[in-house]
Design a protein around this motif. Structure first.
Motif, PDB file in Angstrom:
ATOM      1  N   ALA A 158       0.842  -1.199   0.000  1.00 19.41           N
ATOM      2  CA  ALA A 158       0.000   0.000   0.000  1.00 19.41           C
ATOM      3  C   ALA A 158       0.876   1.247   0.000  1.00 19.41           C
ATOM      4  O   ALA A 158       1.829   1.339   0.776  1.00 19.41           O
ATOM      5  CB  ALA A 158      -0.930   0.002   1.213  1.00 19.41           C
ATOM      6  N   PHE A 159       0.557   2.196  -0.881  1.00 15.92           N
ATOM      7  CA  PHE A 159       1.244   3.488  -0.890  1.00 15.92           C
ATOM      8  C   PHE A 159       0.407   4.479  -1.680  1.00 15.92           C
ATOM      9  O   PHE A 159      -0.493   4.105  -2.434  1.00 15.92           O
ATOM     10  CB  PHE A 159       2.649   3.376  -1.490  1.00 15.92           C
ATOM     11  CG  PHE A 159       2.698   2.866  -2.908  1.00 15.92           C
ATOM     12  CD1 PHE A 159       2.654   3.733  -3.992  1.00 15.92           C
ATOM     13  CD2 PHE A 159       2.799   1.504  -3.159  1.00 15.92           C
ATOM     14  CE1 PHE A 159       2.705   3.271  -5.288  1.00 15.92           C
ATOM     15  CE2 PHE A 159       2.848   1.024  -4.457  1.00 15.92           C
ATOM     16  CZ  PHE A 159       2.800   1.907  -5.529  1.00 15.92           C
ATOM     17  N   ASP A 160       0.720   5.753  -1.498  1.00 14.19           N
ATOM     18  CA  ASP A 160      -0.004   6.830  -2.177  1.00 14.19           C
ATOM     19  C   ASP A 160       1.031   7.704  -2.871  1.00 14.19           C
ATOM     20  O   ASP A 160       1.587   8.621  -2.267  1.00 14.19           O
ATOM     21  CB  ASP A 160      -0.830   7.629  -1.170  1.00 14.19           C
ATOM     22  CG  ASP A 160      -1.670   8.703  -1.840  1.00 14.19           C
ATOM     23  OD1 ASP A 160      -1.837   8.639  -3.076  1.00 14.19           O
ATOM     24  OD2 ASP A 160      -2.135   9.622  -1.142  1.00 14.19           O
ATOM     25  N   ALA A 161       1.319   7.411  -4.137  1.00 13.26           N
ATOM     26  CA  ALA A 161       2.333   8.145  -4.883  1.00 13.26           C
ATOM     27  C   ALA A 161       1.697   9.313  -5.632  1.00 13.26           C
ATOM     28  O   ALA A 161       0.533   9.258  -6.046  1.00 13.26           O
ATOM     29  CB  ALA A 161       3.037   7.211  -5.866  1.00 13.26           C
ATOM     30  N   ALA A 162       2.488  10.385  -5.820  1.00 14.33           N
ATOM     31  CA  ALA A 162       2.005  11.538  -6.581  1.00 14.33           C
ATOM     32  C   ALA A 162       1.989  11.239  -8.079  1.00 14.33           C
ATOM     33  O   ALA A 162       1.193  11.819  -8.823  1.00 14.33           O
ATOM     34  CB  ALA A 162       2.876  12.758  -6.299  1.00 14.33           C
ATOM     35  N   GLN A 164       3.550   8.129 -11.291  1.00 15.47           N
ATOM     36  CA  GLN A 164       4.332   6.980 -11.717  1.00 15.47           C
ATOM     37  C   GLN A 164       5.135   7.404 -12.946  1.00 15.47           C
ATOM     38  O   GLN A 164       4.608   8.097 -13.825  1.00 15.47           O
ATOM     39  CB  GLN A 164       3.417   5.809 -12.068  1.00 15.47           C
ATOM     40  CG  GLN A 164       4.129   4.563 -12.583  1.00 15.47           C
ATOM     41  CD  GLN A 164       3.159   3.400 -12.787  1.00 15.47           C
ATOM     42  OE1 GLN A 164       2.182   3.262 -12.055  1.00 15.47           O
ATOM     43  NE2 GLN A 164       3.420   2.569 -13.774  1.00 15.47           N
ATOM     44  N   ASP A 179      -0.540   8.716 -14.029  1.00 14.88           N
ATOM     45  CA  ASP A 179      -1.209   8.245 -12.819  1.00 14.88           C
ATOM     46  C   ASP A 179      -0.725   6.838 -12.470  1.00 14.88           C
ATOM     47  O   ASP A 179      -0.314   6.071 -13.348  1.00 14.88           O
ATOM     48  CB  ASP A 179      -2.725   8.238 -13.014  1.00 14.88           C
ATOM     49  CG  ASP A 179      -3.301   9.634 -13.161  1.00 14.88           C
ATOM     50  OD1 ASP A 179      -2.664  10.596 -12.681  1.00 14.88           O
ATOM     51  OD2 ASP A 179      -4.380   9.759 -13.787  1.00 14.88           O
ATOM     52  N   VAL A 180      -0.809   6.499 -11.199  1.00 15.76           N
ATOM     53  CA  VAL A 180      -0.385   5.170 -10.756  1.00 15.76           C
ATOM     54  C   VAL A 180      -1.255   4.111 -11.411  1.00 15.76           C
ATOM     55  O   VAL A 180      -2.483   4.181 -11.363  1.00 15.76           O
ATOM     56  CB  VAL A 180      -0.455   5.064  -9.222  1.00 15.76           C
ATOM     57  CG1 VAL A 180      -0.132   3.651  -8.761  1.00 15.76           C
ATOM     58  CG2 VAL A 180       0.502   6.072  -8.584  1.00 15.76           C
ATOM     59  N   MET A 191       7.287  10.374  -4.737  1.00 16.18           N
ATOM     60  CA  MET A 191       6.657  10.737  -3.469  1.00 16.18           C
ATOM     61  C   MET A 191       7.371  11.980  -2.940  1.00 16.18           C
ATOM     62  O   MET A 191       8.349  11.884  -2.188  1.00 16.18           O
ATOM     63  CB  MET A 191       6.751   9.589  -2.462  1.00 16.18           C
ATOM     64  CG  MET A 191       6.011   8.336  -2.882  1.00 16.18           C
ATOM     65  SD  MET A 191       6.006   7.072  -1.568  1.00 16.18           S
ATOM     66  CE  MET A 191       5.000   5.807  -2.341  1.00 16.18           C
TER      67      MET A 191
END
Length: 274
Positions: A158-162, A164, A179-180, A191
């Motif tokens: 799990a992660f929340d990247a700005a 990809q 977008d991811v 990030m």
């Protein structure tokens, strides 16, 4: 020079480092459970003086173009330190310091230092890259192989990247941010507030991989293990996002893996009173 493995312990955590095998963390056990994939090429190795792939093994520094060996044709990958023999500089019960001098075919003299620090609930890895002469571009990071399964549990990432980094057919970023995308991944993510990735083995353990750096590669295309790789720049970064090591400003990077167990330890047997 000491080449024997070094083991640190804190509470029920135990970490082993193999300086003769690229100064990789060869084992990380929590209450006897091994978190890292075992094997000579696995564990967690430092990526230095670059991370990931260099396109065609070439990078420019000013007016000079340097050619690195193509150890992952058609590219050069992950630097030299992972296959080098490091020197053990200092060891205490919970901290160890190792050094490696950059040599040919790397064109610049310098030194890399890795510090491994263990507490009861966290492991911190720190890399420093300094020059013995002229400034030069470099990167530093880590490539851990976490076991996909612990007991009967399979890992969740799990992660929340700005963003990809769009990956081209050559596995290198195209320069476009997107977008991811859904799994599976062999991709670099941005990030800006620092790397923050959580690995959860439900019912077993949760591990948070954190770093002040803003780049992380996540790789989950193999059955046996997954990788979460904090680093100081993206793949091919010596060409696209160079970061200089100067006589007054070395590269310094760190990552901390903190954990919490999701199941209670086995209760101790108590003697019955008469």
């Amino acid at each position: 020079m000491t080449t024997q493995e070094t083991t640190l312990t804190a509470g029920d955590a135990e970490v082993t480092v193999a300086p003769a095998n690229g100064c990789r963390v060869s084992s990380l056990k929590i209450a006897g459970t091994e978190l890292l994939r075992q094997g000579e090429k696995y564990g967690c190795f430092p990526m230095v003086p670059w991370c990931g792939r260099i396109r065609d093994g070439r990078f420019r520094d000013g007016g000079h173009t340097h050619q690195m060996p193509l150890n992952s044709p058609p590219h050069a990958i992950h630097g030299f330190a992972r296959s080098a023999e490091w020197t053990t500089a200092r060891v205490t019960d919970t901290e160890a310091v190792f050094t490696y001098d950059l040599t040919e075919p790397w064109p610049y003299p310098g030194r890399v230092t890795q510090i491994v620090s263990l507490t009861e609930d966290a492991l911190t890895l720190t890399l420093g890259v300094e020059t013995y002469g002229d400034s030069f571009p470099a990167q530093a990071g880590w490539h851990p192989w976490f076991n996909r399964r612990l007991g009967d549990s399979s890992v969740e990432i799990a992660f929340d990247a700005a963003w990809q980094e769009e990956r081209g057919a050559d596995h290198l970023p195209t320069g476009k941010r997107i977008d991811v995308q859904p799994q599976p991944w062999d991709d670099c993510f941005g990030m800006p507030d620092g790397v923050d990735v959580t690995l959860t083995w439900p019912g077993e353990i949760e591990v948070k991989v954190a770093s002040r750096e803003q780049w992380v590669v996540v790789y989950d295309e193999q059955e046996a293990a997954v990788c979460v790789e904090p680093q100081t720049g993206p793949p091919n970064g010596l060409n696209t996002a160079p970061r200089l090591v100067t006589p007054v400003e070395p590269i310094e990077a760190s990552t901390t893996w903190s954990w919490r167990r999701l199941k209670d330890p086995a209760p101790q047997t108590q003697a019955l009173s008469s």
